[in-house]
Design an enzyme around this catalytic site. Structure first.
Site, PDB file in Angstrom:
ATOM      1  N   HIS A 166       0.594  -1.048   0.253  1.00 20.45           N
ATOM      2  CA  HIS A 166       0.034   0.600  -0.087  1.00 20.45           C
ATOM      3  C   HIS A 166       0.646   1.305  -0.200  1.00 20.45           C
ATOM      4  O   HIS A 166       1.677   1.340   0.378  1.00 20.45           O
ATOM      5  CB  HIS A 166      -1.306   0.142   1.201  1.00 20.45           C
ATOM      6  CG  HIS A 166      -0.740   0.124   2.282  1.00 20.45           C
ATOM      7  ND1 HIS A 166       0.388   1.386   3.184  1.00 20.45           N
ATOM      8  CD2 HIS A 166      -0.182  -1.295   3.738  1.00 20.45           C
ATOM      9  CE1 HIS A 166       0.089   0.835   4.556  1.00 20.45           C
ATOM     10  NE2 HIS A 166       0.270  -0.612   4.724  1.00 20.45           N
ATOM     11  N   ASP A 190       6.153   0.586   6.749  1.00 19.78           N
ATOM     12  CA  ASP A 190       4.805   0.278   6.313  1.00 19.78           C
ATOM     13  C   ASP A 190       3.852   1.807   5.478  1.00 19.78           C
ATOM     14  O   ASP A 190       4.168   2.637   6.371  1.00 19.78           O
ATOM     15  CB  ASP A 190       4.356   0.267   8.626  1.00 19.78           C
ATOM     16  CG  ASP A 190       2.230   0.069   7.634  1.00 19.78           C
ATOM     17  OD1 ASP A 190       2.093  -0.476   6.189  1.00 19.78           O
ATOM     18  OD2 ASP A 190       1.846   0.010   8.935  1.00 19.78           O
ATOM     19  N   GLU A 249      -5.054   1.927   2.610  1.00 24.60           N
ATOM     20  CA  GLU A 249      -4.923   0.655   3.731  1.00 24.60           C
ATOM     21  C   GLU A 249      -5.675   1.341   4.914  1.00 24.60           C
ATOM     22  O   GLU A 249      -5.986   0.628   5.193  1.00 24.60           O
ATOM     23  CB  GLU A 249      -3.810   0.006   3.874  1.00 24.60           C
ATOM     24  CG  GLU A 249      -3.931  -1.918   4.309  1.00 24.60           C
ATOM     25  CD  GLU A 249      -3.708  -1.947   5.324  1.00 24.60           C
ATOM     26  OE1 GLU A 249      -3.845  -2.721   5.786  1.00 24.60           O
ATOM     27  OE2 GLU A 249      -2.780  -0.224   5.562  1.00 24.60           O
ATOM     28  N   GLU A 250      -4.539   2.298   5.168  1.00 23.45           N
ATOM     29  CA  GLU A 250      -4.511   2.725   6.811  1.00 23.45           C
ATOM     30  C   GLU A 250      -5.969   3.157   7.094  1.00 23.45           C
ATOM     31  O   GLU A 250      -5.812   2.810   8.542  1.00 23.45           O
ATOM     32  CB  GLU A 250      -3.506   3.804   6.873  1.00 23.45           C
ATOM     33  CG  GLU A 250      -1.813   3.062   6.680  1.00 23.45           C
ATOM     34  CD  GLU A 250      -1.686   1.842   8.131  1.00 23.45           C
ATOM     35  OE1 GLU A 250      -2.307   1.781   8.820  1.00 23.45           O
ATOM     36  OE2 GLU A 250      -0.503   2.158   7.720  1.00 23.45           O
ATOM     37  N   ASP A 282       2.642  -6.510   3.352  1.00 25.65           N
ATOM     38  CA  ASP A 282       3.032  -5.729   4.015  1.00 25.65           C
ATOM     39  C   ASP A 282       2.761  -6.173   5.615  1.00 25.65           C
ATOM     40  O   ASP A 282       2.335  -5.518   6.367  1.00 25.65           O
ATOM     41  CB  ASP A 282       0.984  -4.641   4.498  1.00 25.65           C
ATOM     42  CG  ASP A 282       0.837  -4.234   5.093  1.00 25.65           C
ATOM     43  OD1 ASP A 282       1.650  -3.013   4.993  1.00 25.65           O
ATOM     44  OD2 ASP A 282      -0.722  -3.712   5.304  1.00 25.65           O
ATOM     45  N   HIS A 292       3.689   1.824  13.068  1.00 23.05           N
ATOM     46  CA  HIS A 292       2.581   3.610  12.717  1.00 23.05           C
ATOM     47  C   HIS A 292       3.383   4.291  13.832  1.00 23.05           C
ATOM     48  O   HIS A 292       2.789   5.296  14.756  1.00 23.05           O
ATOM     49  CB  HIS A 292       1.189   3.240  13.624  1.00 23.05           C
ATOM     50  CG  HIS A 292       0.341   2.440  12.847  1.00 23.05           C
ATOM     51  ND1 HIS A 292      -0.605   1.935  12.956  1.00 23.05           N
ATOM     52  CD2 HIS A 292       0.786   1.747  11.015  1.00 23.05           C
ATOM     53  CE1 HIS A 292      -1.140   1.156  11.930  1.00 23.05           C
ATOM     54  NE2 HIS A 292      -0.287   1.054  11.084  1.00 23.05           N
TER      55      HIS A 292
END
Lengths: 465, 465
Positions: free
Chosen positions: A286, A298, A332-333, A360, A432
């Site tokens: 993504h 990520d 995606e997130e 991912d 994140h």
């Protein structure tokens, strides 16, 4: 020794890639050589590391709807065009546009006037606080524990979800799964019970001061209250202070908000199959990331590995018999809109999808692949393990494949959904957070992953399922 | 599918530790549970990470003969005594005492007076330059290439060994092995041919400005000339400038020297076997490190994992039936005197050694074990793979076990020498440089390694070989 066949043991103990490839049906010798060519290209002339440097360093964090996300779309298109794929195109999709606003502020305020600033950040999709929000705190360790609390214990307070990762679990992804409901549903449940907000312990085993953002979901029609992540050190501190002073207050200030949807895109690059062009193999990651950092592991690694997988086949002269698509999924997130749109179009266009692969889970050293599909299909793929073993990518087992490719299942029924599986011990330390940066990615680990993905695509494109 | 038994596949595809443990002889169910207890202790109450923090942060680099090496000896003894082992003692051994002196200086000096300072460091055991040493440079890529050069091309010059790592090799350790003769024997060969010194490309795939030290060996009676490592960027630069200006000069200044031998120690901690105390299993790493950095992955991790392995057995209540020894070997880096002395004493005391394990390949995520021993013994250990698979430590294959335990082979003929094998892609980025620091070690990776080692010791102590 009962279940170990003599042949398996001979292969295991003789050592060396050549000897070990005898263990199981290796396919023709050419497969082994062609896969070696893929890895030579990846390790000696690889481009994914420099691509990742640009994506993370020059473009940076790229949350859906942000100007950086648009730059990333243009970069993805340009990069795949330069790589000489047969076709590169965009798929338009409307995406949520959540903005964080100024840096968030959190403070523990004791009743004796002592105040302790702590590290917080807004959870993705959260509403803001409209100025300073000060309230008491009630600590729980699960959604269930919240359910059992009387209304009076919750009303007008922050619900503090403080269940830690279970460090005994060998796969940190399982610990993430087991603790994740606090972040995903904590604010919604707190709001439903009359709380003014939710404070959620960061989803990590690491003990540091980096709050971990991530998406939270409100329930339709229910009250929306602000949700913030606390660093694990902040959570430990709050928990400790609460024990000494249950009536302490917490003050939160967050200026985040959800704006109207914005037009964005999936980016698709294609190498057309030489024999069965209508049969499609998708490989993707993504393109969007959280805004806090560079989105390196990520999922900059998945994006650059997916483009690289196609380039490796191309550069190694291995024209696939089936069509191979690299897809850079948007959103995606905090929405999966790109993944849903890719599946919708696949269905609307009556496409035939053989398999889809997603990377991912970070760009760490390869382990193998996690699969969703029938036992028969899983068996077929597992039979290729000996070809992947020299690269330490032979661990093929059932597991979650990937959020972006998941919608393909219902839409076009591919025979297999496959997740690239790599070592995961470091992933949730940085996931994140502001620490998910380029320097955490090792060039060779990234390249070995791209090679592993390309090798699997090569086999899928040649032998089908 | 010919060689894959249906049962093996069923195990492989059913997933989960329990299902997968059916693949091969798992030993009794209790083994699986006991190993799980070992890992619980490692991951939930592990001490090796904090021990490593102290060793690397408070004591720091600890080259043989240095005051820090002595502090490390005292720390090792104290730490094992606190852990409650049955017996902790020192083995005296004389070690080389090489000192680096002031920070080294290297400079490329063009004929038009332009000079470029480059990153260099002395190779371990090298003689110094006695002030500034300025000479021309001849570049070669192997010891063979040097042999073929006429004397006139070498005499009075620096020989610049510039063979890079072969990045196509999947195991960086193989690339290290393939390029390593330049560092180990380059200065000796250069001296023999009349050169004034040797400049050696750092042994790494990384492209950075960190020179990698490491031991070099002079031949008895042959001239000793200074040997320095160049960072890979410095080597690339020197090579490029040489092409443009073959008569450029290099200036080197190193104040290193070898002082008289110093008394030092191996540190040994022991848990006495409950049934067969005279049968010994050794697990170890090396306590000394290079002086440039903290010696975190080389070999602080091996040292702390070895002590932790014994502590895990102890804390999990798994009293071993055979004697288990944690050995912190002194002087692996530039002499192997500790390893030799341990073997000499074992022989002199007529000890029976069942097996020895060494962790000296970094403290990264586990892969399994590399073994030296008869096929029968290797087969026995490989049969335990299913018990280690849930921890990703089931890759059991032939390979080099470890420098410190190697002398045991001839001295007491243990049935197996075993090297703890972990992911190695990042190891040579930092190996023997200032960058080998505590922050490069991941807590869980370290603990999983200690757990894997303890699990293997548990099985060896219970079942013998």
């Amino acid at each position: 020794m009962r279940y170990f066949s003599a042949l398996l043991l001979a292969g295991l103990l003789a050592g060396g890639p050549a000897a070990r490839a005898q263990i199981a049906p290796a396919g023709p010798k050419t497969d082994s050589l062609n896969i070696r060519r893929i890895f030579d290209e990846a390790l000696l002339r690889g481009q994914c590391y420099e691509n990742l440097r640009y994506l993370t360093g020059t473009i940076g964090g790229r949350l859906s709807g942000s100007p950086q996300a648009q730059l990333a779309v243009e970069w993805g298109q340009r990069t795949m065009e330069k790589a000489g794929f047969d076709k590169v195109y965009l798929q338009e999709v409307m995406v949520p546009h959540w903005v964080r606003g100024p840096k968030e502020r959190g403070e523990i305020i004791g009743n004796k006037g002592k105040s302790v600033p702590v590290a917080v950040c807004a959870l993705g999709n959260s509403v803001g606080t409209s100025g300073k929000l000060r309230a008491g705190v009630v600590e729980v360790h699960s959604l269930d524990e919240l359910k059992k609390l009387p209304d009076a214990a919750v009303k007008g307070k922050f619900v503090f979800f403080n269940r830690p990762f279970d460090d005994a679990l060998i796969e940190p992804g399982q610990a993430y799964g087991a603790a994740g409901d606090q972040r995903r549903s904590g604010p919604a449940e707190a709001g439903r019970r009359g709380a003014v907000g939710a404070l959620v312990r960061s989803l990590t085993s690491a003990r540091d001061d980096n709050p971990h953002t991530g998406t939270t979901q409100y329930a339709a029609g229910a009250p929306q209250v602000p949700g913030a992540a606390l660093s694990t050190l902040a959570a430990d501190r709050l928990s400790l202070l609460l024990k000494a002073d249950p009536s302490l207050k917490f003050e939160l200030e967050m200026g985040c908000q959800m704006l109207p949807d914005v037009k964005s895109y999936n980016v698709v690059g294609e190498i057309r199959g030489s024999k069965f062009p209508q049969e499609i193999i998708t490989v993707g990651g993504h393109l969007d990331s959280w805004d806090l950092a560079q989105g390196a592991h990520d999922d900059g690694t998945g994006v650059t590995q997916s483009m690289e997988a196609l380039r490796l086949l191309h550069a190694a002269g291995l024209k696939p018999e089936r069509t191979v698509r690299a897809v850079l999924f948007m959103n995606e997130e905090n929405g999966t809109r790109g993944g849903n749109e890719y599946a919708r179009l696949a269905q609307a266009n009556k496409e035939t999808h053989l398999a889809a692969i997603e990377s991912d889970g970070g760009g760490f050293t390869p382990r193998g692949f996690a699969m969703q599909g029938s036992s028969e299909v899983q068996r077929k793929i597992a039979a290729w393990a000996p070809l992947l073993r020299p690269y330490h990518a032979a661990d093929i087992m059932p597991g979650h494949a990937g959020t972006d490719i998941e919608p393909l299942e219902a839409a076009v029924h591919p025979k297999a959904l496959i997740g690239y599986d790599c070592d995961s011990q470091r992933y949730f330390d940085i996931h994140h957070t502001t620490a998910d940066t380029f320097d955490k990615v090792n060039r060779r680990e990234l390249e070995l992953g791209a090679g592993s993905m390309a090798a699997l695509i090569y086999l899928l494109a040649k032998y089908s399922l």
